[in-house]
Scaffold this motif. Structure first.
Motif, PDB file in Angstrom:
ATOM      1  N   LEU A 203      33.033  50.049  -9.722  1.00  0.00           N
ATOM      2  CA  LEU A 203      32.216  50.129 -10.928  1.00  0.00           C
ATOM      3  C   LEU A 203      32.344  51.509 -11.575  1.00  0.00           C
ATOM      4  N   VAL A 204      32.310  52.543 -10.760  1.00  0.00           N
ATOM      5  CA  VAL A 204      32.466  53.903 -11.290  1.00  0.00           C
ATOM      6  C   VAL A 204      33.851  54.055 -11.925  1.00  0.00           C
TER       7      VAL A 204
ATOM      8  N   LEU B 204      30.920  43.279 -13.344  1.00  0.00           N
ATOM      9  CA  LEU B 204      30.852  43.852 -12.004  1.00  0.00           C
ATOM     10  C   LEU B 204      29.458  44.368 -11.704  1.00  0.00           C
ATOM     11  N   ALA B 205      28.801  44.989 -12.674  1.00  0.00           N
ATOM     12  CA  ALA B 205      27.434  45.470 -12.469  1.00  0.00           C
ATOM     13  C   ALA B 205      26.498  44.307 -12.146  1.00  0.00           C
ATOM     14  N   ALA B 206      26.683  43.171 -12.822  1.00  0.00           N
ATOM     15  CA  ALA B 206      25.861  41.992 -12.541  1.00  0.00           C
ATOM     16  C   ALA B 206      26.132  41.453 -11.132  1.00  0.00           C
TER      17      ALA B 206
ATOM     18  N   SER C  24      37.689  44.828 -11.771  1.00  0.00           N
ATOM     19  CA  SER C  24      36.418  44.114 -11.812  1.00  0.00           C
ATOM     20  C   SER C  24      36.388  42.961 -10.814  1.00  0.00           C
ATOM     21  N   GLY C  25      37.477  42.184 -10.772  1.00  0.00           N
ATOM     22  CA  GLY C  25      37.535  41.063  -9.834  1.00  0.00           C
ATOM     23  C   GLY C  25      37.473  41.516  -8.390  1.00  0.00           C
ATOM     24  N   GLU C  26      38.198  42.593  -8.076  1.00  0.00           N
ATOM     25  CA  GLU C  26      38.168  43.113  -6.705  1.00  0.00           C
ATOM     26  C   GLU C  26      36.763  43.596  -6.352  1.00  0.00           C
TER      27      GLU C  26
END
Length: 191
Positions: free
Chosen positions: A147-148, A164-166, A128-130
């Motif tokens: 994200l996938v 991550l989506a945000a 997520s951070g990456e």
């Protein structure tokens, strides 16, 4: 003339099984089994979860508190000190990546997250951070790939997936331009 009774019945008798045939028959299975046991054993001894040293835990807590208060320099110092005490703990690298990302250094943050993903490819916080750092840099396709990957690992309701989506929806961070880069054009006025 002596006739073997086994030949009369249509069956041939097998004498000793050669060692070569046994090796060829069972060696691949034995090799695969021993390789699986070796990999499983080495994964069990790899320490990616909690830091053992309480000094590292205290430094991580101090770094997280400094990060919450916006003191990025103190947070970085605390995380780097925890890293020297316990260099095997991937949570310290995630914390350093988060600090670098919040400090406007997405390239450095991506480096820290990659260190984590090399050691623990399924680390949700690092993925997520990456992805967030990539989205801030403008690499939205790579962020969407993360994200996938996250959706496959923990689903759409996972906190890391939603964060991550945000970040992808927000888009890249605005470019910061220094005062030296913008030079005003001289304007000649008539009186």
């Amino acid at each position: 003339m002596i006739i073997d009774t086994a030949m009369q019945t249509g069956r041939t008798r097998k004498t000793d099984t050669p060692v070569k045939e046994l090796l060829m028959r069972y060696f691949p299975a034995a090799l695969a089994l021993s390789l699986a046991l070796a990999v499983t054993g080495s994964m069990g001894s790899a320490r990616v979860n909690d830091p053992v040293d309480p000094r590292a835990q205290a430094l991580l807590a101090a770094g997280r508190a400094a990060l919450e208060h916006g003191d990025l320099n103190s947070a970085t110092d605390a995380f780097e000190a925890a890293l020297t005490i316990d260099p095997g703990y991937v949570g310290t690298f995630v914390a350093l990546g988060d600090t670098a990302r919040k400090g406007g250094l997405p390239g450095k943050a991506i480096h820290y997250y990659k260190v984590v993903l090399d050691r623990d490819p399924g680390n949700l916080a690092a993925i997520s951070g990456e992805g967030t750092a990539m989205a801030e840099k403008g690499a939205l396709d790579k962020a969407k790939a993360n994200l996938v990957r996250l959706e496959g690992l923990c689903g759409k309701g996972c906190g890391e997936t939603q964060a991550l989506a945000a970040a992808i929806a927000k888009g890249p961070a605005p470019k910061v331009v220094s005062a030296e880069a913008v030079k005003p054009q001289p304007v000649a006025e008539t009186n």
